[in-house]
Write a protein that holds these residues in place. Structure first.
Motif, PDB file in Angstrom:
ATOM      1  N   GLU A  95      45.413  71.363  72.265  1.00 10.89           N
ATOM      2  CA  GLU A  95      44.657  70.400  73.066  1.00 10.89           C
ATOM      3  C   GLU A  95      43.259  70.310  72.490  1.00 10.89           C
ATOM      4  OE1 GLU A  95      45.054  70.230  77.428  1.00 10.89           O
ATOM      5  OE2 GLU A  95      42.861  70.426  77.513  1.00 10.89           O
ATOM      6  N   VAL A  96      42.814  69.090  72.236  1.00  9.88           N
ATOM      7  CA  VAL A  96      41.502  68.854  71.635  1.00  9.88           C
ATOM      8  C   VAL A  96      40.691  67.961  72.567  1.00  9.88           C
ATOM      9  CG1 VAL A  96      40.261  67.838  69.691  1.00  9.88           C
ATOM     10  CG2 VAL A  96      42.386  69.095  69.286  1.00  9.88           C
ATOM     11  N   VAL A  97      39.455  68.347  72.839  1.00 12.34           N
ATOM     12  CA  VAL A  97      38.542  67.542  73.657  1.00 12.34           C
ATOM     13  C   VAL A  97      37.427  67.034  72.757  1.00 12.34           C
ATOM     14  CG1 VAL A  97      36.986  67.516  75.638  1.00 12.34           C
ATOM     15  CG2 VAL A  97      39.083  68.869  75.724  1.00 12.34           C
ATOM     16  N   TYR A  98      37.205  65.731  72.787  1.00  9.87           N
ATOM     17  CA  TYR A  98      36.237  65.075  71.903  1.00  9.87           C
ATOM     18  C   TYR A  98      35.240  64.302  72.743  1.00  9.87           C
ATOM     19  CZ  TYR A  98      34.488  61.851  68.310  1.00  9.87           C
ATOM     20  OH  TYR A  98      33.686  61.119  67.472  1.00  9.87           O
ATOM     21  N   GLU A  99      33.966  64.629  72.586  1.00  7.54           N
ATOM     22  CA  GLU A  99      32.896  63.911  73.282  1.00  7.54           C
ATOM     23  C   GLU A  99      32.479  62.721  72.425  1.00  7.54           C
ATOM     24  OE1 GLU A  99      31.944  64.515  76.254  1.00  7.54           O
ATOM     25  OE2 GLU A  99      32.777  66.522  76.616  1.00  7.54           O
ATOM     26  N   GLY A 100      32.776  61.520  72.889  1.00  8.66           N
ATOM     27  CA  GLY A 100      32.474  60.317  72.125  1.00  8.66           C
ATOM     28  C   GLY A 100      31.013  59.919  72.218  1.00  8.66           C
ATOM     29  N   GLU A 101      30.624  59.006  71.342  1.00  6.11           N
ATOM     30  CA  GLU A 101      29.264  58.498  71.350  1.00  6.11           C
ATOM     31  C   GLU A 101      29.098  57.427  72.425  1.00  6.11           C
ATOM     32  OE1 GLU A 101      28.049  57.126  67.561  1.00  6.11           O
ATOM     33  OE2 GLU A 101      28.629  58.946  66.502  1.00  6.11           O
ATOM     34  N   ILE A 102      27.862  57.130  72.745  1.00  2.00           N
ATOM     35  CA  ILE A 102      27.554  56.097  73.730  1.00  2.00           C
ATOM     36  C   ILE A 102      27.906  54.735  73.134  1.00  2.00           C
ATOM     37  CG2 ILE A 102      25.711  55.017  75.067  1.00  2.00           C
ATOM     38  CD1 ILE A 102      24.261  57.767  74.900  1.00  2.00           C
TER      39      ILE A 102
END
Length: 348
Positions: free
Chosen positions: A257-264
Motif C-alpha cells: 500500500e502506497v500513500v502519495y501526497e499530491g501537489e496543489i
C-alpha cells in the motif's frame, strides 16, 4: 505542501537583486571566483488554506543560508497570477480584485544570516472583513544579497530572490469536485518532447505504464519498473490537494500500500501524478485499487487489473524449442542416410 527550494547564486560584480519570473526557479550567475557561491533555501514554497472573511492565519517559513558567505535578506510581498499548472506570474499587490498580497505581514521583514544559518519567518495572513467568497493568491519574496562581498575579499555583491505562494479560498461553504481524465487531456509540461521523441514517449507509456483513465494495459513485459500515471482535473472554483492511496494486489492478495501526497492543483487545471510501483512486478495477474481524497463530497475510486507476461522468457523458450526441433530433425536425417544400402556401381 511543504518543499524546499534552493538557489546557488555565484558572486559577480555590480549585480542587483532580481525577481524570478516563475515560482521555484533557481537563479545562477557566472562568477569571477568560482569558489564564491551564495546558496539559499526557502521552505515551504506553496501552501493552501481555507479561511473566512475577517479570519487570521499564522504560518511559519524557514530561510536557510547554506553558502560560505553571509547574506542580508528582506521580505517583499506580491500578488500571484496562475498562468499554468507549474507557472505563476507576480505583480505588485493591490492591482486586481483577487489581490491578496496586501494581506501578508512577515516577522522579521529584514535580517542578516551568517553561513550555515537558519531563520524562521512568521507569516500572518489577515483576510479583510468584506472579502467576497472565492479563490485568492498571495506571494512573498525573500530577496537576498551578499553584503560583505566574496570570500576572497573582493568587493563584489550579488543578489537573488526566492518566492513562495499562499493559496487561499475564502468562504464558509467550499464545494470541491475533481475527476480522472484521459492522459492526453493534461497539458504537457514545458520542455516536453516533440516530433518523433513525443511519439516514442507515448509508445513507451502505452506499453510499460498503467494509465488510470479509460483504459488499462493488459500485458507488461517483466523486469521494468512500473509507473502509475493518475491524470486528475480540478473541476471546481477552489484549489484541491489530492491524497492518493494505491493498493497493489497480486492475484487477490494485498502486497503493498502506497500513500502519495499530491501537489496543489488550481481551479480549472489538471495534473498528472506519477507514482512508482515499489519494485518491478513479476509474472502473474495484478490489480491496483485507487483511492483519491481531495476534501470533496466523495473520494474518487478506480480499479484496474493487468497481467505481467515474461516476454523475454517466452521468446527464449520459443527459440529454444525451435533450436531443439531443428537439431532433432537434423539427427533424423543423418540416421536415415546411414541406414540406406550402398548404391550399385553405375546407378544413381
Amino acid at each position: 505542501m511543504a518543499g524546499l527550494v534552493t538557489a546557488a547564486l555565484t558572486l559577480a560584480a555590480a549585480t542587483s537583486p532580481a525577481a524570478p519570473a516563475a515560482l521555484a526557479e533557481d537563479t545562477r550567475l557566472r562568477a569571477a571566483d568560482p569558489g564564491s557561491t551564495l546558496h539559499i533555501g526557502l521552505s515551504p514554497v506553496k501552501t493552501a488554506h481555507d479561511l473566512l472573511a475577517g479570519e487570521t492565519l499564522t504560518l511559519t517559513a524557514v530561510f536557510t543560508n547554506r553558502g560560505a558567505v553571509p547574506v542580508h535578506a528582506r521580505i517583499r510581498y506580491a500578488d500571484a497570477l496562475v498562468r499554468s499548472p507549474a507557472r505563476f506570474e507576480f505583480q505588485e499587490p493591490g492591482g486586481e480584485f483577487w489581490s491578496a498580497g496586501s494581506w501578508l505581514e512577515a516577522d522579521p521583514e529584514e535580517f542578516t544570516l551568517g553561513p550555515g544559518g537558519r531563520q524562521e519567518i512568521t507569516l500572518t495572513v489577515a483576510v479583510p472583513e468584506d472579502t467576497p467568497d472565492g479563490q485568492y493568491y498571495a506571494a512573498y519574496f525573500v530577496e537576498a544579497s551578499s553584503p560583505g562581498g566574496g570570500t576572497d575579499g573582493s568587493a563584489v555583491e550579488i543578489g537573488g530572490s526566492l518566492a513562495a505562494v499562499v493559496c487561499l479560498y475564502v468562504g464558509e461553504h467550499v464545494v470541491r469536485s475533481a475527476e480522472l481524465v484521459p492522459y492526453h487531456r493534461v497539458p504537457r509540461p514545458a520542455g516536453a518532447p516533440e516530433g518523433l521523441a513525443a511519439v516514442r514517449t507515448a509508445l513507451v507509456h502505452w506499453w510499460r505504464c498503467l494509465v488510470i483513465a479509460d483504459r488499462n494495459v493488459a500485458f507488461i513485459s517483466e523486469g521494468h519498473p512500473l509507473k502509475v500515471f493518475v491524470p486528475i482535473e480540478n473541476t471546481c472554483d477552489a484549489y484541491i490537494q489530492p491524497r492518493v492511496t494505491l493498493r497493489f494486489y497480486e492475484g487477490d492478495v494485498l502486497r503493498r500500500e502506497v500513500v502519495y501526497e499530491g501537489e496543489i492543483i488550481m481551479p480549472g487545471l489538471s495534473k498528472v501524478m506519477e507514482i512508482d510501483w515499489p519494485g518491478p512486478p513479476l509474472f502473474g495477474r495484478f490489480r491496483l485499487d485507487l483511492h483519491i481524497e481531495y476534501h470533496g463530497p466523495e473520494p474518487i475510486e478506480a480499479m484496474r487489473s493487468f497481467w505481467v507476461v515474461p516476454v523475454k522468457g517466452l521468446v527464449g523458450l520459443v527459440l529454444l524449442a525451435f533450436g531443439l526441433g531443428y537439431a532433432a530433425s537434423g539427427r533424423g536425417r543423418v540416421r536415415s542416410t546411414r541406414g540406406r544400402p550402398p548404391a550399385a556401381p553405375g546407378t544413381r
